[in-house]
Design a protein around this motif. Structure first.
Motif, PDB file in Angstrom:
ATOM      1  N   LYS A  89      -9.997  -8.525  -6.756  1.00  0.00           N
ATOM      2  CA  LYS A  89      -9.010  -8.389  -5.690  1.00  0.00           C
ATOM      3  C   LYS A  89      -7.983  -7.338  -6.096  1.00  0.00           C
ATOM      4  CE  LYS A  89     -11.220 -11.789  -3.922  1.00  0.00           C
ATOM      5  NZ  LYS A  89     -12.268 -11.515  -2.910  1.00  0.00           N
ATOM      6  N   VAL A  90      -7.331  -6.739  -5.108  1.00  0.00           N
ATOM      7  CA  VAL A  90      -6.386  -5.659  -5.402  1.00  0.00           C
ATOM      8  C   VAL A  90      -5.005  -5.956  -4.842  1.00  0.00           C
ATOM      9  CG1 VAL A  90      -5.814  -3.249  -4.966  1.00  0.00           C
ATOM     10  CG2 VAL A  90      -8.164  -3.882  -5.523  1.00  0.00           C
ATOM     11  N   LEU A  91      -4.006  -5.821  -5.698  1.00  0.00           N
ATOM     12  CA  LEU A  91      -2.599  -5.958  -5.327  1.00  0.00           C
ATOM     13  C   LEU A  91      -1.928  -4.627  -5.629  1.00  0.00           C
ATOM     14  CD1 LEU A  91      -0.151  -7.725  -4.502  1.00  0.00           C
ATOM     15  CD2 LEU A  91       0.024  -8.433  -6.900  1.00  0.00           C
ATOM     16  N   MET A  92      -1.339  -4.002  -4.601  1.00  0.00           N
ATOM     17  CA  MET A  92      -0.749  -2.678  -4.772  1.00  0.00           C
ATOM     18  C   MET A  92       0.724  -2.753  -5.170  1.00  0.00           C
ATOM     19  SD  MET A  92      -3.456  -0.928  -4.017  1.00  0.00           S
ATOM     20  CE  MET A  92      -2.694   0.673  -4.272  1.00  0.00           C
ATOM     21  N   LEU A  93       1.117  -1.881  -6.085  1.00  0.00           N
ATOM     22  CA  LEU A  93       2.520  -1.720  -6.467  1.00  0.00           C
ATOM     23  C   LEU A  93       3.110  -0.591  -5.626  1.00  0.00           C
ATOM     24  CD1 LEU A  93       2.363  -1.928 -10.363  1.00  0.00           C
ATOM     25  CD2 LEU A  93       3.696  -3.418  -8.875  1.00  0.00           C
ATOM     26  N   THR A  94       4.265  -0.807  -5.052  1.00  0.00           N
ATOM     27  CA  THR A  94       4.841   0.204  -4.183  1.00  0.00           C
ATOM     28  C   THR A  94       6.360   0.239  -4.312  1.00  0.00           C
ATOM     29  OG1 THR A  94       4.951   0.963  -1.881  1.00  0.00           O
ATOM     30  CG2 THR A  94       5.021  -1.394  -2.236  1.00  0.00           C
ATOM     31  N   THR A  95       6.950   1.320  -3.828  1.00  0.00           N
ATOM     32  CA  THR A  95       8.402   1.465  -3.773  1.00  0.00           C
ATOM     33  C   THR A  95       8.781   1.526  -2.306  1.00  0.00           C
ATOM     34  OG1 THR A  95       8.388   2.735  -5.818  1.00  0.00           O
ATOM     35  CG2 THR A  95      10.381   2.850  -4.468  1.00  0.00           C
ATOM     36  N   PHE A  96       9.486   0.526  -1.820  1.00  0.00           N
ATOM     37  CA  PHE A  96       9.794   0.436  -0.387  1.00  0.00           C
ATOM     38  C   PHE A  96      10.559   1.663   0.086  1.00  0.00           C
ATOM     39  CE2 PHE A  96      10.219  -1.371   3.634  1.00  0.00           C
ATOM     40  CZ  PHE A  96      11.526  -1.212   4.084  1.00  0.00           C
ATOM     41  N   GLY A  97      10.125   2.215   1.220  1.00  0.00           N
ATOM     42  CA  GLY A  97      10.805   3.359   1.809  1.00  0.00           C
ATOM     43  C   GLY A  97      10.285   4.690   1.324  1.00  0.00           C
ATOM     44  N   LEU A  98       9.406   4.684   0.311  1.00  0.00           N
ATOM     45  CA  LEU A  98       8.910   5.951  -0.228  1.00  0.00           C
ATOM     46  C   LEU A  98       7.431   6.168   0.033  1.00  0.00           C
ATOM     47  CD1 LEU A  98      10.737   6.090  -3.684  1.00  0.00           C
ATOM     48  CD2 LEU A  98      11.372   7.228  -1.553  1.00  0.00           C
ATOM     49  N   ASP A  99       6.649   5.109  -0.074  1.00  0.00           N
ATOM     50  CA  ASP A  99       5.206   5.269   0.057  1.00  0.00           C
ATOM     51  C   ASP A  99       4.781   5.365   1.517  1.00  0.00           C
ATOM     52  OD1 ASP A  99       4.462   5.186  -2.705  1.00  0.00           O
ATOM     53  OD2 ASP A  99       5.047   3.089  -2.684  1.00  0.00           O
ATOM     54  N   GLU A 100       3.914   6.318   1.808  1.00  0.00           N
ATOM     55  CA  GLU A 100       3.451   6.563   3.170  1.00  0.00           C
ATOM     56  C   GLU A 100       1.999   6.121   3.359  1.00  0.00           C
ATOM     57  OE1 GLU A 100       3.951  10.708   3.624  1.00  0.00           O
ATOM     58  OE2 GLU A 100       6.146  10.655   3.453  1.00  0.00           O
ATOM     59  N   TYR A 101       1.485   5.378   2.414  1.00  0.00           N
ATOM     60  CA  TYR A 101       0.060   5.101   2.425  1.00  0.00           C
ATOM     61  C   TYR A 101      -0.279   3.617   2.526  1.00  0.00           C
ATOM     62  CZ  TYR A 101       0.616   9.728   0.450  1.00  0.00           C
ATOM     63  OH  TYR A 101       0.999  11.033   0.230  1.00  0.00           O
ATOM     64  N   VAL A 102       0.676   2.824   2.995  1.00  0.00           N
ATOM     65  CA  VAL A 102       0.453   1.383   3.052  1.00  0.00           C
ATOM     66  C   VAL A 102      -0.700   1.021   3.970  1.00  0.00           C
ATOM     67  CG1 VAL A 102       1.474  -0.821   3.734  1.00  0.00           C
ATOM     68  CG2 VAL A 102       2.811   0.815   2.421  1.00  0.00           C
ATOM     69  N   TYR A 103      -0.742   1.620   5.148  1.00  0.00           N
ATOM     70  CA  TYR A 103      -1.816   1.345   6.102  1.00  0.00           C
ATOM     71  C   TYR A 103      -3.167   1.679   5.471  1.00  0.00           C
ATOM     72  CZ  TYR A 103      -4.409   1.472  10.528  1.00  0.00           C
ATOM     73  OH  TYR A 103      -5.318   1.257  11.530  1.00  0.00           O
ATOM     74  N   ASP A 104      -3.244   2.835   4.816  1.00  0.00           N
ATOM     75  CA  ASP A 104      -4.505   3.246   4.193  1.00  0.00           C
ATOM     76  C   ASP A 104      -4.908   2.287   3.074  1.00  0.00           C
ATOM     77  OD1 ASP A 104      -4.824   5.518   5.804  1.00  0.00           O
ATOM     78  OD2 ASP A 104      -3.485   6.680   4.537  1.00  0.00           O
ATOM     79  N   ALA A 105      -3.912   1.749   2.362  1.00  0.00           N
ATOM     80  CA  ALA A 105      -4.214   0.803   1.289  1.00  0.00           C
ATOM     81  C   ALA A 105      -4.804  -0.488   1.860  1.00  0.00           C
ATOM     82  CB  ALA A 105      -2.948   0.491   0.490  1.00  0.00           C
ATOM     83  N   LEU A 106      -4.259  -0.960   2.974  1.00  0.00           N
ATOM     84  CA  LEU A 106      -4.812  -2.141   3.632  1.00  0.00           C
ATOM     85  C   LEU A 106      -6.240  -1.868   4.090  1.00  0.00           C
ATOM     86  CD1 LEU A 106      -1.827  -3.456   5.802  1.00  0.00           C
ATOM     87  CD2 LEU A 106      -2.909  -4.623   3.875  1.00  0.00           C
ATOM     88  N   ALA A 107      -6.441  -0.689   4.684  1.00  0.00           N
ATOM     89  CA  ALA A 107      -7.772  -0.324   5.166  1.00  0.00           C
ATOM     90  C   ALA A 107      -8.768  -0.244   4.012  1.00  0.00           C
ATOM     91  CB  ALA A 107      -7.711   1.008   5.907  1.00  0.00           C
ATOM     92  N   ALA A 108      -8.290   0.157   2.837  1.00  0.00           N
ATOM     93  CA  ALA A 108      -9.166   0.267   1.669  1.00  0.00           C
ATOM     94  C   ALA A 108      -9.544  -1.097   1.112  1.00  0.00           C
ATOM     95  CB  ALA A 108      -8.490   1.101   0.577  1.00  0.00           C
ATOM     96  N   GLY A 109      -8.795  -2.131   1.509  1.00  0.00           N
ATOM     97  CA  GLY A 109      -9.126  -3.477   1.054  1.00  0.00           C
ATOM     98  C   GLY A 109      -8.084  -4.157   0.204  1.00  0.00           C
ATOM     99  N   ALA A 110      -6.903  -3.553   0.060  1.00  0.00           N
ATOM    100  CA  ALA A 110      -5.836  -4.177  -0.723  1.00  0.00           C
ATOM    101  C   ALA A 110      -5.440  -5.505  -0.098  1.00  0.00           C
ATOM    102  CB  ALA A 110      -4.622  -3.250  -0.804  1.00  0.00           C
ATOM    103  N   GLY A 111      -5.182  -6.484  -0.937  1.00  0.00           N
ATOM    104  CA  GLY A 111      -4.827  -7.810  -0.437  1.00  0.00           C
ATOM    105  C   GLY A 111      -3.348  -8.003  -0.205  1.00  0.00           C
TER     106      GLY A 111
END
Length: 236
Positions: A89-111
């Motif tokens: 399973k995949v859990l993504m680390l992100t910085t709120f307000g900076l990353d523009e790829y959240v949708y793509d990460a979900l589409a890739a299968g991030a949980g």
């Protein structure tokens, strides 16, 4: 081992942590290793290393920074999930307000997603929830992230729901996308938890969904919900 010991034996989550910032990576590793039910089996400083180490160690969970050199977290997640056939399973680390790829990460299968400045309890909760095969969509931070970045795609025309998706299944899908749990959906629709699970299983089969994260994406693309959680224009 006695029967009691067998009943209380805890499954150990084998985790991989990947982040190009050594301080952040070491901090997460040290915190996770304080728990009896979590064992960090690998560390990586970029996406290429993460993919290689995941193939070698077959972790239950990969904690990946979205932004890494050589191979970003989204591409690494996609390869890790494919190679493990979803076992990792995949859990993504992100910085709120900076990353523009959240949708793509979900589409890739991030949980799910976790802020780099998350508290210790938030980190442990996220790791356990995603490792257990569930999507971390209830926390407000994830709903804000999804809403913000799906909004950027609002100009796309909604995809019509499949003809065989019933009105009730469409309702359930919409409520999943708004972040409601099974119990909350049951309460909202005045049905039992078992009935909710039945509807979810059916709509997941019809839409070929892997998890609730994918369900959120599909609901947005169908126009069932809009950024911010408001109802979309399409209804059945």
């Amino acid at each position: 081992m006695t029967p009691v010991e067998l009943e209380t034996e805890t499954h150990v989550i084998r985790a991989l942590v990947a982040d190009d910032q050594a301080v952040v990576r070491t901090g997460f590793v040290n915190l996770l290793n304080t728990q009896e039910d979590i064992d960090v089996v690998g560390e990586a400083e970029d996406g290429v290393q993460a993919v290689r180490i995941a193939a070698e160690t077959r972790p239950d969970l990969a904690l990946l920074d979205i932004r890494m050199p050589h191979k970003n977290g989204i591409d690494a997640a996609r390869e890790i999930l494919a190679a493990s056939e979803g076992a990792t399973k995949v859990l993504m680390l992100t910085t709120f307000g900076l990353d523009e790829y959240v949708y793509d990460a979900l589409a890739a299968g991030a949980g799910g997603f976790l802020l780099k400045d998350a508290t210790f309890p938030e980190l442990l909760h996220a790791v356990r929830v995603v490792a257990d095969g569930n999507a971390l969509l209830s926390p407000e931070i994830t709903k804000r992230l999804i809403a913000e970045f799906v909004h950027a795609r609002a100009s796309r025309l909604p995809v019509p729901p499949p003809a065989d998706l019933t009105a009730r299944e469409t309702q359930v899908l919409t409520l999943i996308a708004r972040g409601l749990s099974n119990a909350e959906i049951a309460d909202r629709l005045t049905i039992t938890d078992h009935t909710v699970k039945t509807h979810i299983n059916r709509l997941f089969t019809k839409l070929r969904l892997r998890d609730r994260a994918q369900a959120v994406i599909v609901a947005y693309e169908m126009g069932l919900v809009r950024a911010g959680g408001e109802p979309g224009a399409r209804r059945r």
